[in-house]
Design a protein around this motif. Structure first.
Motif, PDB file in Angstrom:
ATOM      1  N   GLY A 105      -0.817  10.191   5.903  1.00 33.21           N
ATOM      2  CA  GLY A 105      -1.189   8.840   6.318  1.00 33.21           C
ATOM      3  C   GLY A 105      -2.452   8.332   5.657  1.00 33.21           C
ATOM      4  O   GLY A 105      -3.013   7.325   6.101  1.00 33.21           O
ATOM      5  N   ASN A 106      -2.898   9.000   4.594  1.00 36.78           N
ATOM      6  CA  ASN A 106      -4.078   8.539   3.869  1.00 36.78           C
ATOM      7  C   ASN A 106      -3.661   7.580   2.762  1.00 36.78           C
ATOM      8  O   ASN A 106      -2.692   7.830   2.039  1.00 36.78           O
ATOM      9  CB  ASN A 106      -4.843   9.722   3.269  1.00 36.78           C
ATOM     10  N   ILE A 107      -4.387   6.500   2.625  1.00 37.41           N
ATOM     11  CA  ILE A 107      -4.055   5.461   1.650  1.00 37.41           C
ATOM     12  C   ILE A 107      -4.386   5.961   0.248  1.00 37.41           C
ATOM     13  O   ILE A 107      -5.517   6.378  -0.023  1.00 37.41           O
ATOM     14  CB  ILE A 107      -4.833   4.159   1.960  1.00 37.41           C
ATOM     15  N   ILE A 108      -3.373   5.898  -0.636  1.00 33.66           N
ATOM     16  CA  ILE A 108      -3.603   6.355  -2.016  1.00 33.66           C
ATOM     17  C   ILE A 108      -3.413   5.237  -3.042  1.00 33.66           C
ATOM     18  O   ILE A 108      -3.815   5.397  -4.187  1.00 33.66           O
ATOM     19  CB  ILE A 108      -2.706   7.566  -2.378  1.00 33.66           C
ATOM     20  N   GLU A 109      -2.799   4.120  -2.614  1.00 37.07           N
ATOM     21  CA  GLU A 109      -2.701   2.947  -3.490  1.00 37.07           C
ATOM     22  C   GLU A 109      -2.905   1.699  -2.653  1.00 37.07           C
ATOM     23  O   GLU A 109      -2.447   1.615  -1.522  1.00 37.07           O
ATOM     24  CB  GLU A 109      -1.332   2.886  -4.191  1.00 37.07           C
ATOM     25  N   TRP A 110      -3.578   0.723  -3.235  1.00 40.91           N
ATOM     26  CA  TRP A 110      -3.956  -0.503  -2.523  1.00 40.91           C
ATOM     27  C   TRP A 110      -3.866  -1.650  -3.516  1.00 40.91           C
ATOM     28  O   TRP A 110      -4.447  -1.596  -4.586  1.00 40.91           O
ATOM     29  CB  TRP A 110      -5.388  -0.324  -2.037  1.00 40.91           C
ATOM     30  N   ASN A 111      -3.131  -2.706  -3.173  1.00 37.46           N
ATOM     31  CA  ASN A 111      -2.985  -3.804  -4.132  1.00 37.46           C
ATOM     32  C   ASN A 111      -3.767  -5.043  -3.703  1.00 37.46           C
ATOM     33  O   ASN A 111      -4.379  -5.067  -2.629  1.00 37.46           O
ATOM     34  CB  ASN A 111      -1.501  -4.131  -4.370  1.00 37.46           C
ATOM     35  N   MET A 133       0.844  -1.173   0.000  1.00 38.94           N
ATOM     36  CA  MET A 133       0.000   0.000   0.000  1.00 38.94           C
ATOM     37  C   MET A 133       0.885   1.230   0.000  1.00 38.94           C
ATOM     38  O   MET A 133       2.038   1.172   0.427  1.00 38.94           O
ATOM     39  CB  MET A 133      -0.943  -0.012   1.192  1.00 38.94           C
ATOM     40  N   VAL A 134       0.355   2.333  -0.430  1.00 42.51           N
ATOM     41  CA  VAL A 134       1.068   3.603  -0.444  1.00 42.51           C
ATOM     42  C   VAL A 134       0.192   4.635   0.247  1.00 42.51           C
ATOM     43  O   VAL A 134      -1.024   4.663   0.040  1.00 42.51           O
ATOM     44  CB  VAL A 134       1.392   4.057  -1.894  1.00 42.51           C
ATOM     45  N   THR A 135       0.835   5.481   1.083  1.00 44.96           N
ATOM     46  CA  THR A 135       0.103   6.566   1.740  1.00 44.96           C
ATOM     47  C   THR A 135       0.759   7.894   1.396  1.00 44.96           C
ATOM     48  O   THR A 135       1.941   7.959   1.060  1.00 44.96           O
ATOM     49  CB  THR A 135       0.080   6.417   3.278  1.00 44.96           C
ATOM     50  N   ASP A 136      -0.020   8.948   1.531  1.00 48.07           N
ATOM     51  CA  ASP A 136       0.547  10.280   1.370  1.00 48.07           C
ATOM     52  C   ASP A 136       1.163  10.721   2.697  1.00 48.07           C
ATOM     53  O   ASP A 136       1.180   9.962   3.672  1.00 48.07           O
ATOM     54  CB  ASP A 136      -0.516  11.274   0.871  1.00 48.07           C
ATOM     55  N   SER A 137       1.645  11.943   2.751  1.00 46.61           N
ATOM     56  CA  SER A 137       2.337  12.418   3.960  1.00 46.61           C
ATOM     57  C   SER A 137       1.406  12.537   5.169  1.00 46.61           C
ATOM     58  O   SER A 137       1.867  12.585   6.302  1.00 46.61           O
ATOM     59  CB  SER A 137       3.009  13.763   3.682  1.00 46.61           C
TER      60      SER A 137
END
Length: 166
Positions: free
Chosen positions: A7-13, A1-5
């Motif tokens: 802490g919000n999730i912006i990518e989910w696999n 997963m990827v979060t922005d600065s």
């Protein structure tokens, strides 16, 4: 997963979807804290902030163990390998998650086996020392009696053997 600065999730696999049972549409834009056990939220956030600070200082990947929370409320131990990077003045964080349930079960089994072994060693030591202590007491009583010189030599040898045994 990827979060922005923030802490919000912006990518989910798919791997994250299988592990946490949330679809991509259910998590995108939401806070990473939705995947954390509420009972351990405070500690988990502290750990993530520590990792974030360390990443800002060294920019090397960091790992952290936490308790994850599935959509159905089930908790499970996870390990995150976290890294970060800049893109157009924004910092992003990538967390690669590993379910460590099996490892934790084995660790707990090993801890229990260690406790059992320590208890066995304690009891064995006690059981072995008890007869030696009794024999030593009897030997001390014999030493107080009048005995001939040859017997004193044997008593000293027995005393030495008991000390070695103890």
């Amino acid at each position: 997963m990827v979060t922005d600065s923030k802490g919000n999730i912006i990518e989910w696999n798919k791997g994250a979807e299988v592990a946490f049972c949330y679809s991509e549409s259910e998590v995108l834009g939401k806070s990473l804290t939705m995947l954390m056990s509420e009972k351990r939220m405070k500690d988990s956030v502290k750990q993530l902030l520590r990792v974030k600070d360390k990443l800002h200082q060294t920019n090397e990947g960091e790992t952290v163990e936490m308790v994850g929370l599935k959509k159905n409320g089930e908790e499970f131990p996870v390990q995150f390998a976290v890294s970060s990077w800049f893109c157009e003045k924004e910092r992003y964080y990538c967390a690669i998650m590993l379910d460590i349930s099996k490892r934790k079960k084995l660790e707990n089994k090993l801890k229990q086996k260690t406790k059992d072994l320590e208890l066995f060693l304690y009891r064995s030591s006690h059981d072995l020392k008890a007869p030696l202590t009794s024999a030593e007491g009897l030997l001390n009583l014999i030493k107080e009696e009048k005995v001939e010189e040859r017997l004193k030599v044997l008593i000293d040898m027995l005393s030495s053997s008991l000390k070695t045994g103890k």
